[in-house]
Design a protein around this motif. Structure first.
Motif, PDB file in Angstrom:
ATOM      1  N   GLN A  57      -0.544   0.797   8.779  1.00 13.47           N
ATOM      2  CA  GLN A  57      -1.119   2.121   9.017  1.00 13.47           C
ATOM      3  C   GLN A  57      -1.055   2.987   7.755  1.00 13.47           C
ATOM      4  OE1 GLN A  57       1.113   3.363  12.447  1.00 13.47           O
ATOM      5  NE2 GLN A  57      -0.239   2.266  13.864  1.00 13.47           N
ATOM      6  N   ALA A  58       0.049   2.902   7.021  1.00 14.12           N
ATOM      7  CA  ALA A  58       0.171   3.674   5.779  1.00 14.12           C
ATOM      8  C   ALA A  58      -0.876   3.212   4.764  1.00 14.12           C
ATOM      9  CB  ALA A  58       1.578   3.534   5.204  1.00 14.12           C
ATOM     10  N   ALA A  59      -1.056   1.898   4.641  1.00 18.22           N
ATOM     11  CA  ALA A  59      -2.055   1.364   3.711  1.00 18.22           C
ATOM     12  C   ALA A  59      -3.460   1.816   4.117  1.00 18.22           C
ATOM     13  CB  ALA A  59      -1.982  -0.158   3.655  1.00 18.22           C
ATOM     14  N   ALA A  60      -3.737   1.833   5.416  1.00  5.79           N
ATOM     15  CA  ALA A  60      -5.054   2.276   5.895  1.00  5.79           C
ATOM     16  C   ALA A  60      -5.283   3.744   5.554  1.00  5.79           C
ATOM     17  CB  ALA A  60      -5.180   2.043   7.399  1.00  5.79           C
ATOM     18  N   LEU A  61      -4.257   4.579   5.704  1.00  6.05           N
ATOM     19  CA  LEU A  61      -4.387   6.001   5.371  1.00  6.05           C
ATOM     20  C   LEU A  61      -4.610   6.208   3.874  1.00  6.05           C
ATOM     21  CD1 LEU A  61      -1.667   7.549   7.689  1.00  6.05           C
ATOM     22  CD2 LEU A  61      -4.155   7.792   7.906  1.00  6.05           C
ATOM     23  N   VAL A  62      -3.892   5.464   3.054  1.00  3.92           N
ATOM     24  CA  VAL A  62      -4.074   5.567   1.602  1.00  3.92           C
ATOM     25  C   VAL A  62      -5.485   5.127   1.224  1.00  3.92           C
ATOM     26  CG1 VAL A  62      -3.358   4.602  -0.619  1.00  3.92           C
ATOM     27  CG2 VAL A  62      -1.635   5.365   1.015  1.00  3.92           C
TER      28      VAL A  62
END
Length: 91
Positions: A57-62
């Motif tokens: 999820q963090a990678a998707a947001l970045v």
């Protein structure tokens, strides 16, 4: 940093539930379950699943933020962003 390889076990080892539970809890990587020599499913502990999902999820947001910048959005400065969040959410 060297990445740990996943554990691979045959499906018939799932019969020993106590051992597979211990292996799953002790493993820092997903366990690949094979059937007839081919990958059939993946088994992992809840904490490992939560960690992998949070990283995803963090990678998707970045990536979403980088796409917005590529499309012309102006990045906010850190202190201005946090000030607006404090104002908006009252903390």
């Amino acid at each position: 940093m060297m990445q740990t390889l996943p554990k691979i076990i045959p499906i018939n080892e799932l019969k020993n539930t106590a051992q597979i539970t211990k292996t799953c809890k002790d493993s820092s990587v997903p366990i690949i379950i094979t059937k007839n020599g081919y990958g059939e499913m993946v088994l992992m502990s809840i904490p490992l699943y939560e960690k992998i999902m949070a990283e995803s999820q963090a990678a998707a947001l970045v990536n979403e933020a980088l796409d917005e910048i590529d499309a012309g959005a102006q990045p906010a400065e850190g202190h201005a962003f946090f000030a607006s969040m404090r104002e908006r959410y009252g903390k």
